[in-house]
Design a protein around this motif. Structure first.
Motif, PDB file in Angstrom:
ATOM      1  N   ALA A   1      33.397  11.618  16.439  1.00 47.23           N
ATOM      2  CA  ALA A   1      32.656  12.956  15.644  1.00 47.23           C
ATOM      3  C   ALA A   1      33.264  14.318  14.524  1.00 47.23           C
ATOM      4  O   ALA A   1      34.327  14.632  15.183  1.00 47.23           O
ATOM      5  CB  ALA A   1      32.315  13.363  16.891  1.00 47.23           C
ATOM      6  N   GLU A   2      32.845  13.903  13.834  1.00 48.26           N
ATOM      7  CA  GLU A   2      33.590  14.395  12.080  1.00 48.26           C
ATOM      8  C   GLU A   2      32.861  15.999  12.702  1.00 48.26           C
ATOM      9  O   GLU A   2      31.975  16.651  12.969  1.00 48.26           O
ATOM     10  CB  GLU A   2      33.096  14.053  11.168  1.00 48.26           C
ATOM     11  CG  GLU A   2      33.154  12.738  10.647  1.00 48.26           C
ATOM     12  CD  GLU A   2      32.839  12.196   9.683  1.00 48.26           C
ATOM     13  OE1 GLU A   2      31.714  12.844   8.822  1.00 48.26           O
ATOM     14  OE2 GLU A   2      33.065  10.958   9.317  1.00 48.26           O
ATOM     15  N   VAL A   3      34.078  17.167  13.413  1.00 51.87           N
ATOM     16  CA  VAL A   3      33.840  18.070  13.054  1.00 51.87           C
ATOM     17  C   VAL A   3      35.083  18.756  11.935  1.00 51.87           C
ATOM     18  O   VAL A   3      35.107  20.202  12.493  1.00 51.87           O
ATOM     19  CB  VAL A   3      33.707  18.766  14.723  1.00 51.87           C
ATOM     20  CG1 VAL A   3      33.314  17.805  15.318  1.00 51.87           C
ATOM     21  CG2 VAL A   3      35.403  18.013  15.080  1.00 51.87           C
ATOM     22  N   PRO A   4      34.582  18.826  10.814  1.00 49.91           N
ATOM     23  CA  PRO A   4      35.759  19.903   9.697  1.00 49.91           C
ATOM     24  C   PRO A   4      35.626  20.950  10.062  1.00 49.91           C
ATOM     25  O   PRO A   4      34.159  22.146  10.024  1.00 49.91           O
ATOM     26  CB  PRO A   4      35.377  19.158   8.693  1.00 49.91           C
ATOM     27  CG  PRO A   4      33.650  18.733   8.805  1.00 49.91           C
ATOM     28  CD  PRO A   4      34.358  17.958   9.799  1.00 49.91           C
ATOM     29  N   GLY A   5      36.427  21.701  10.098  1.00 47.22           N
ATOM     30  CA  GLY A   5      36.410  23.254  10.015  1.00 47.22           C
ATOM     31  C   GLY A   5      36.312  23.763  12.084  1.00 47.22           C
ATOM     32  O   GLY A   5      36.654  25.159  11.288  1.00 47.22           O
TER      33      GLY A   5
ATOM     34  N   ALA B   1      29.212  19.720  21.855  1.00 44.70           N
ATOM     35  CA  ALA B   1      28.451  21.377  21.430  1.00 44.70           C
ATOM     36  C   ALA B   1      29.116  22.540  20.393  1.00 44.70           C
ATOM     37  O   ALA B   1      30.592  21.862  21.059  1.00 44.70           O
ATOM     38  CB  ALA B   1      27.242  21.802  22.043  1.00 44.70           C
ATOM     39  N   GLY B   2      29.203  22.842  19.987  1.00 43.98           N
ATOM     40  CA  GLY B   2      29.952  23.969  19.304  1.00 43.98           C
ATOM     41  C   GLY B   2      29.390  25.178  18.435  1.00 43.98           C
ATOM     42  O   GLY B   2      28.089  24.985  18.317  1.00 43.98           O
ATOM     43  N   GLU B   3      30.025  25.530  18.255  1.00 43.32           N
ATOM     44  CA  GLU B   3      30.250  26.747  16.085  1.00 43.32           C
ATOM     45  C   GLU B   3      30.485  26.655  15.312  1.00 43.32           C
ATOM     46  O   GLU B   3      31.702  26.739  15.912  1.00 43.32           O
ATOM     47  CB  GLU B   3      29.815  27.749  16.484  1.00 43.32           C
ATOM     48  CG  GLU B   3      29.470  28.890  16.002  1.00 43.32           C
ATOM     49  CD  GLU B   3      28.256  30.644  16.401  1.00 43.32           C
ATOM     50  OE1 GLU B   3      28.534  31.063  15.439  1.00 43.32           O
ATOM     51  OE2 GLU B   3      28.659  29.859  17.665  1.00 43.32           O
ATOM     52  N   LYS B   4      30.793  26.099  14.021  1.00 43.90           N
ATOM     53  CA  LYS B   4      31.421  26.282  12.846  1.00 43.90           C
ATOM     54  C   LYS B   4      31.288  27.279  12.262  1.00 43.90           C
ATOM     55  O   LYS B   4      30.086  27.919  11.951  1.00 43.90           O
ATOM     56  CB  LYS B   4      30.902  25.029  12.485  1.00 43.90           C
ATOM     57  CG  LYS B   4      32.049  25.492  10.919  1.00 43.90           C
ATOM     58  CD  LYS B   4      31.347  24.222  10.059  1.00 43.90           C
ATOM     59  CE  LYS B   4      32.581  23.742   8.812  1.00 43.90           C
ATOM     60  NZ  LYS B   4      31.767  22.724   7.508  1.00 43.90           N
TER      61      LYS B   4
ATOM     62  N   VAL C   1      38.791  15.685  13.776  1.00 50.37           N
ATOM     63  CA  VAL C   1      38.137  14.768  13.609  1.00 50.37           C
ATOM     64  C   VAL C   1      38.190  14.878  15.015  1.00 50.37           C
ATOM     65  O   VAL C   1      38.732  15.431  16.242  1.00 50.37           O
ATOM     66  CB  VAL C   1      38.533  13.505  13.111  1.00 50.37           C
ATOM     67  CG1 VAL C   1      37.857  12.331  14.190  1.00 50.37           C
ATOM     68  CG2 VAL C   1      38.230  13.286  11.621  1.00 50.37           C
ATOM     69  N   LEU C   2      37.129  14.523  16.000  1.00 47.03           N
ATOM     70  CA  LEU C   2      37.263  13.835  17.691  1.00 47.03           C
ATOM     71  C   LEU C   2      37.126  13.239  18.260  1.00 47.03           C
ATOM     72  O   LEU C   2      35.736  12.079  17.525  1.00 47.03           O
ATOM     73  CB  LEU C   2      35.917  15.244  18.283  1.00 47.03           C
ATOM     74  CG  LEU C   2      35.945  15.460  20.075  1.00 47.03           C
ATOM     75  CD1 LEU C   2      37.139  15.964  20.191  1.00 47.03           C
ATOM     76  CD2 LEU C   2      34.652  16.377  20.217  1.00 47.03           C
ATOM     77  N   TYR C   3      37.562  12.796  19.019  1.00 45.00           N
ATOM     78  CA  TYR C   3      38.028  11.521  19.373  1.00 45.00           C
ATOM     79  C   TYR C   3      37.870  11.617  20.418  1.00 45.00           C
ATOM     80  O   TYR C   3      38.233  11.772  21.381  1.00 45.00           O
ATOM     81  CB  TYR C   3      39.626  10.455  19.436  1.00 45.00           C
ATOM     82  CG  TYR C   3      39.905  10.242  17.626  1.00 45.00           C
ATOM     83  CD1 TYR C   3      39.282   9.607  16.670  1.00 45.00           C
ATOM     84  CD2 TYR C   3      40.206  11.540  17.206  1.00 45.00           C
ATOM     85  CE1 TYR C   3      39.533   9.136  15.711  1.00 45.00           C
ATOM     86  CE2 TYR C   3      41.011  11.172  15.734  1.00 45.00           C
ATOM     87  CZ  TYR C   3      40.389   9.952  14.730  1.00 45.00           C
ATOM     88  OH  TYR C   3      40.676  10.131  13.182  1.00 45.00           O
TER      89      TYR C   3
END
Length: 146
Positions: free
Chosen positions: A55-59, A77-80, A124-126
């Motif tokens: 999963a791409e989670v840049p920043g 889930a989360g918050e950028k 990146v989340l693996y």
């Protein structure tokens, strides 16, 4: 010189198209660069004994991400955070999304929720989600006649 004739009558078609996009991006928000509009893009691979999710989670820092596995359903889930605090009249151009995100994935086979492993590396989340023992494929040896 040709005159352009305004095209009208797209109201119902536009509503249908909007509903199509809403269904397509259900479980994640459509990317567009505003609050609540950051999409988590994912790749999912099926191996013999596990599913691998990228999963791409840049920043997004790792501590701002929540992973939840409920049966065969994985929720990311989360918050950028915003890139920087600015006043609306100071923004010249924005493409990067920010705000809350949520992505839901359902695996086709039962998984082993106790053995899930996740790591966060350079945006990146693996995630490795092992299949339940009963769902794993195996080679069955055929016994020969004596």
């Amino acid at each position: 010189m040709k005159h352009l004739i305004p095209v009208t009558g797209f109201g119902p078609a536009r509503a249908d198209l909007d509903r199509l996009f809403e269904r397509f991006f259900e479980g994640g928000n459509f990317s567009g660069g505003g609050e609540g509009r950051s999409l988590v893009r994912v790749d999912v691979a099926e191996l013999t004994d596990a599913y691998q999710v990228r999963a791409e989670v840049p920043g997004v820092p790792a501590d701002a991400i929540e992973l939840k596995l409920d049966g065969r359903t994985l929720t990311i889930a989360g918050e950028k955070p915003r890139a920087f605090d600015e006043q609306p009249d100071q923004v010249l151009h924005r493409e990067a999304g920010f705000g809350a995100f949520r992505r839901v994935l359902e695996f086709p086979l039962q998984v082993d929720g106790d053995s899930v492993v996740a790591r966060h590396e350079q945006g990146v989340l693996y995630i490795t989600v092992p299949k339940a023992q009963a769902a794993r494929s195996r080679v069955i040896e055929i016994q020969r006649e004596a």
